[in-house]
Design a protein around this motif. Structure first.
Motif, PDB file in Angstrom:
ATOM      1  N   GLY A  16      51.593  17.867  77.501  1.00  0.00           N
ATOM      2  CA  GLY A  16      51.752  17.330  76.155  1.00  0.00           C
ATOM      3  C   GLY A  16      52.747  16.194  76.077  1.00  0.00           C
ATOM      4  N   ASN A  17      53.658  16.143  77.020  1.00  0.00           N
ATOM      5  CA  ASN A  17      54.641  15.055  77.027  1.00  0.00           C
ATOM      6  C   ASN A  17      53.971  13.690  77.198  1.00  0.00           C
ATOM      7  N   HIS A  18      52.802  13.659  77.878  1.00  0.00           N
ATOM      8  CA  HIS A  18      52.033  12.411  77.967  1.00  0.00           C
ATOM      9  C   HIS A  18      51.696  11.889  76.572  1.00  0.00           C
ATOM     10  N   ALA A  19      51.314  12.824  75.695  1.00  0.00           N
ATOM     11  CA  ALA A  19      50.806  12.441  74.375  1.00  0.00           C
ATOM     12  C   ALA A  19      51.890  11.894  73.458  1.00  0.00           C
ATOM     13  N   VAL A  20      53.153  12.175  73.784  1.00  0.00           N
ATOM     14  CA  VAL A  20      54.267  11.676  72.961  1.00  0.00           C
ATOM     15  C   VAL A  20      55.152  10.730  73.766  1.00  0.00           C
ATOM     16  N   ARG A  21      54.533  10.114  74.794  1.00  0.00           N
ATOM     17  CA  ARG A  21      55.243   9.123  75.615  1.00  0.00           C
ATOM     18  C   ARG A  21      56.499   9.717  76.253  1.00  0.00           C
ATOM     19  N   HIS A  22      56.411  10.997  76.616  1.00  0.00           N
ATOM     20  CA  HIS A  22      57.487  11.701  77.327  1.00  0.00           C
ATOM     21  C   HIS A  22      58.759  11.824  76.482  1.00  0.00           C
ATOM     22  N   GLN A  23      58.582  11.938  75.165  1.00  0.00           N
ATOM     23  CA  GLN A  23      59.739  11.967  74.266  1.00  0.00           C
ATOM     24  C   GLN A  23      60.057  13.356  73.715  1.00  0.00           C
ATOM     25  N   LEU A  24      59.540  14.409  74.327  1.00  0.00           N
ATOM     26  CA  LEU A  24      59.922  15.749  73.895  1.00  0.00           C
ATOM     27  C   LEU A  24      61.423  15.945  74.065  1.00  0.00           C
ATOM     28  N   LEU A 291      45.379   6.836  78.799  1.00  0.00           N
ATOM     29  CA  LEU A 291      44.816   6.451  77.503  1.00  0.00           C
ATOM     30  C   LEU A 291      45.757   5.563  76.704  1.00  0.00           C
ATOM     31  N   LYS A 292      46.987   5.993  76.515  1.00  0.00           N
ATOM     32  CA  LYS A 292      47.916   5.213  75.686  1.00  0.00           C
ATOM     33  C   LYS A 292      48.297   3.885  76.337  1.00  0.00           C
ATOM     34  N   PRO A 293      48.733   3.867  77.614  1.00  0.00           N
ATOM     35  CA  PRO A 293      49.089   2.558  78.194  1.00  0.00           C
ATOM     36  C   PRO A 293      47.901   1.613  78.309  1.00  0.00           C
ATOM     37  N   ALA A 294      46.715   2.118  78.622  1.00  0.00           N
ATOM     38  CA  ALA A 294      45.549   1.241  78.744  1.00  0.00           C
ATOM     39  C   ALA A 294      45.177   0.647  77.396  1.00  0.00           C
TER      40      ALA A 294
END
Length: 339
Positions: A16-24, A291-294
């Motif tokens: 899930g940290n991927h989905a929040v740009r590792h900001q947990l 997904l997010k960076p692309a």
């Protein structure tokens, strides 16, 4: 099948940290773990989306250190085991595994690209020698044939892995793909086999069920599907379906529903959906974490992100090669200018 036990591992606080740009944050990890403990989740995986030692400019800088996240989780868990994801090269034994051991990690999931199990030997052996549970994990497993996956899995078993997990990191599989691979592993390994699903093609739950149909005994699931790209197999749905089919998980159903609601309102920015781009990511066989960076880079170069994903898939790009996204987008932009 009634009464058969399936071990559930929850990587919401890692994938899930991927989905929040590792900001947990440690506070979010602490609060989630308290509720996961109450729901009797067997294993919680915590850390940067790419695992221990992965916080960097290239992969994404985390809001909190590995030590901070693990400490927050450890203080909240008594019966639930604390797990970490380890990719040799991002993580090292001295800098990352030994501190994780000191932090009280119970389960070390040592991962490699599906054809590179050789790099995991020292890491699996370290965890086993320390008296901890060690899994072998083969990522991007759709990129290898079932026979090659078996060869790599057997290496991990020889190194001391106590469970072998294959990851559908790109959300590329259909159920028959899973049955062929998991079935071959179950028939030829002497250790349990697990499966980690992504939902790019809407098959995460179906694929997870396909895995246990042919003998897998461990599944990953994330609250509300909280994970990279289109998300993972949705934990509370997975538990509901398993219980309906007569499997035992040891998880409190009402409390895992409460956990999912908490994750949606207090941890996640948005609930994962199968977006058009996620579908293309799955079809092209590209790591869901791209997904997010692309999407961002494609917008920067004013190119179609779908073209970016299909070109990344053609090149066989894997996690850790995020710099190639920029190269592909730039090349597509120049090609369009001279068309």
């Amino acid at each position: 099948m009634t009464g058969k036990r399936i071990l559930i591992s929850d990587p919401s606080l890692r994938d899930g940290n991927h989905a929040v740009r590792h900001q947990l944050t440690p506070d979010q990890v602490r609060a989630y773990c308290i509720r996961a403990e109450a729901a009797h989740i067997p294993v919680i995986e915590v850390g940067h989306g790419n695992g221990l030692g992965a916080s960097s400019l290239q992969l994404g800088e985390a809001a909190a250190s590995d030590a901070q996240l693990l400490a927050a989780a450890r203080e909240s868990l008594k019966n639930t085991q604390l797990g970490v994801h380890i990719i040799p090269g991002f993580a090292t034994i001295e800098k990352d595994l030994k501190p994780a051991l000191d932090a009280g990690v119970d389960v070390f999931r040592v991962a490699s690209h599906c054809t590179e199990a050789d790099v995991t030997d020292r890491f699996i052996m370290f965890a086993r020698n320390a008296g901890k549970t060690a899994y072998g994990v083969l990522m991007m497993s759709h990129m290898a044939s079932p026979e090659v996956l078996l060869e790599e899995a057997q290496k991990m078993e020889a190194y001391g892995a106590e469970t072998l997990v294959i990851m559908d990191s790109a959300g590329n599989y259909l159920p028959d793909d899973v049955r062929r691979r998991i079935g071959l592993l179950v028939e030829n390994l002497d250790i349990p086999v697990g499966f980690h699903a992504h939902n790019n093609l809407g098959c995460a739950i179906a694929n997870s069920l396909a895995a246990i149909e042919v003998g897998a005994t461990m599944l990953d699931g994330c609250s509300r599907g909280f994970g990279a790209g289109a998300g993972n197999a949705q934990l509370e749905v997975l538990v509901a379906v398993l219980h309906r089919l007569g499997y035992e998980t040891g998880i409190d159903f009402y409390k895992v529903l409460d956990l999912a609601t908490f994750a949606e309102t207090e941890v996640m920015e948005t609930v994962p959906i199968i977006s058009s781009t996620s579908v293309v990511s799955g079809l092209s066989g590209v790591f869901s974490g791209f997904l997010k960076p692309a999407t961002r880079i494609a917008n920067d170069f004013n190119v179609d992100v779908r073209d970016v994903f299909f070109e990344l898939g053609r090149r066989g790009v894997v996690a850790g090669q995020e710099d190639i996204i920029l190269e592909v987008a730039e090349a597509l932009s120049k090609r369009r200018q001279f068309a």
